[in-house]
Motif scaffolding. Structure first.
Motif, PDB file in Angstrom:
ATOM      1  N   GLY A 175       0.791  -1.219   0.000  1.00 47.91           N
ATOM      2  CA  GLY A 175       0.000   0.000   0.000  1.00 47.91           C
ATOM      3  C   GLY A 175       0.822   1.268   0.000  1.00 47.91           C
ATOM      4  O   GLY A 175       0.318   2.332  -0.318  1.00 47.91           O
ATOM      5  N   GLU A 176       2.114   1.205   0.355  1.00 52.04           N
ATOM      6  CA  GLU A 176       2.964   2.381   0.388  1.00 52.04           C
ATOM      7  C   GLU A 176       3.627   2.662  -0.952  1.00 52.04           C
ATOM      8  O   GLU A 176       4.277   3.668  -1.131  1.00 52.04           O
ATOM      9  CB  GLU A 176       4.049   2.209   1.454  1.00 52.04           C
ATOM     10  N   THR A 177       3.544   1.740  -1.905  1.00 51.91           N
ATOM     11  CA  THR A 177       4.193   1.924  -3.194  1.00 51.91           C
ATOM     12  C   THR A 177       3.156   1.896  -4.298  1.00 51.91           C
ATOM     13  O   THR A 177       2.015   1.498  -4.110  1.00 51.91           O
ATOM     14  CB  THR A 177       5.225   0.808  -3.452  1.00 51.91           C
ATOM     15  N   GLY A 178       3.594   2.329  -5.487  1.00 50.51           N
ATOM     16  CA  GLY A 178       2.697   2.329  -6.634  1.00 50.51           C
ATOM     17  C   GLY A 178       2.945   1.166  -7.569  1.00 50.51           C
ATOM     18  O   GLY A 178       2.631   1.249  -8.760  1.00 50.51           O
ATOM     19  N   PHE A 179       3.502   0.074  -7.052  1.00 55.86           N
ATOM     20  CA  PHE A 179       3.839  -1.065  -7.900  1.00 55.86           C
ATOM     21  C   PHE A 179       2.644  -1.539  -8.722  1.00 55.86           C
ATOM     22  O   PHE A 179       2.762  -1.818  -9.917  1.00 55.86           O
ATOM     23  CB  PHE A 179       4.371  -2.211  -7.036  1.00 55.86           C
ATOM     24  N   ASP A 180       1.465  -1.618  -8.085  1.00 58.41           N
ATOM     25  CA  ASP A 180       0.288  -2.139  -8.793  1.00 58.41           C
ATOM     26  C   ASP A 180      -0.266  -1.146  -9.799  1.00 58.41           C
ATOM     27  O   ASP A 180      -1.197  -1.466 -10.535  1.00 58.41           O
ATOM     28  CB  ASP A 180      -0.800  -2.550  -7.800  1.00 58.41           C
ATOM     29  N   ARG A 181       0.296   0.058  -9.877  1.00 54.22           N
ATOM     30  CA  ARG A 181      -0.114   1.046 -10.869  1.00 54.22           C
ATOM     31  C   ARG A 181       0.732   0.945 -12.144  1.00 54.22           C
ATOM     32  O   ARG A 181       0.447   1.612 -13.129  1.00 54.22           O
ATOM     33  CB  ARG A 181       0.042   2.466 -10.303  1.00 54.22           C
TER      34      ARG A 181
END
Length: 334
Positions: free
Chosen positions: A190-196
């Motif tokens: 939730g702290e990173t934008g990896f899934d974006r």
């Protein structure tokens, strides 16, 4: 530290991707370079449309409108758009008054992000609407704090799009977050934008990502205009590379508290500027001073005398023995 003047916090810093360290404002060199404003159309969510003025009379009053189902934003840094968490318009900009509180669908990611009112958006600049990426721009960071927008990192410490959902910078171990809690792997997502980030772009250099996003915008039809410009870009004074504003955990000094006696000395006349006009500069600086980032990720940098427990406990001491005495039976990492 014991007086609360030194503390650990998650804030935006000047990040040097070459040396992989936070650097101070004094180590940043602003260079004027040729650049580009890319104008992107972000589609409005939920079928919302509005009337956008397209012609004006001699007094600047609109005379013609067109119905739009999108809002146009301009940026010199398309590579950050995957981390957008809002679009800002000026609270007194009549063009967008009816859109505040509505949402757009962020291209590529398909995410809903809100349209917020903030004075940072300049009605006279570009379309008057700006994309907000709080984790990768200092002005956007302030807008994000005021509007309560999420702050999403999409880059690693090398200035590349994240290549793993657990790809966060931890100084050799799972560092505590701003609340002093060490995150387990499953909590980091939730702290990173990896899934974006599209799978084929993960691990891509930020400037290659810029080209890829512009190309995709052109292919999908949401690239509306390309405008050449000259603008200031921050560079590391030693590395020479473009500095990346980056949201990360660092140690800070509460400079505002430390500045109070220096302010009072001039306000009370104990210290006098000659010529007196320099007081204005002095007051402007000290009354708006930001927390001072004192940590660096360099071998030759000063080490913060802090040790970490397995659950993010922080023990700051003059010696390791004193820290271990504070920690009791807890295993420690410096």
């Amino acid at each position: 530290y014991r007086d609360g003047l030194i503390y650990r916090d998650k804030r935006l810093v000047n990040w040097d991707p070459h040396f992989q360290t936070a650097i101070s404002d004094l180590e940043v060199e602003q260079k004027e370079v040729d650049g580009t404003y890319w104008h992107f159309a972000y589609p409005l969510a939920d079928g919302v449309t509005y009337e956008h003025p397209v012609a004006f009379d001699a007094e600047g009053k609109p005379t013609e409108w067109e119905t739009r189902d999108h809002i146009v934003v301009a940026t010199t840094r398309p590579e950050t758009m995957l981390g957008d968490t809002g679009v800002a318009v000026h609270p007194e900009d009549a063009r967008y008054a009816g859109l505040v509180g509505k949402a757009v669908i962020l291209p590529i990611t398909g995410r809903r992000i809100p349209i917020v009112a903030d004075a940072y958006a300049d009605p006279a600049k570009g379309s008057g609407a700006v994309k907000i990426t709080p984790a990768h721009d200092f002005n956007d960071y302030q807008v994000g704090k005021r509007a309560g927008l999420p702050m999403i990192n999409i880059f690693d410490q090398f200035g590349r799009l994240l290549s793993s959902e657990f790809d966060v910078f931890t100084w050799g171990h799972r560092a505590p977050n701003a609340q002093g809690t060490v995150l387990a792997d499953e909590e980091v997502v939730g702290e990173t934008g990896f899934d974006r980030i599209p799978a084929e772009w993960r691990g891509m250099d930020r400037f290659a990502a810029r080209k890829a996003i512009v190309a995709r915008a052109g292919e999908e039809g949401w690239l509306k205009a390309i405008e050449k410009t000259r603008h200031m870009v921050p560079h590391g004074d030693r590395s020479g590379v473009v500095i990346e504003p980056w949201l990360t955990d660092q140690w800070y000094v509460d400079a505002a508290v430390l500045a109070r006696p220096a302010l009072k000395a001039v306000e009370d006349g104990a210290t006098v500027f000659e010529p007196k006009s320099y007081e204005k500069i002095y007051f402007e600086w000290l009354r708006h001073i930001e927390p001072w980032c004192i940590s660096r990720q360099l071998w030759w940098g000063h080490r913060i005398p802090a040790w970490y427990g397995p659950n993010g406990e922080i023990f700051v001491a003059e010696t390791e023995a004193e820290a271990r005495a504070q920690a009791g039976d807890l295993p420690l990492i410096q």
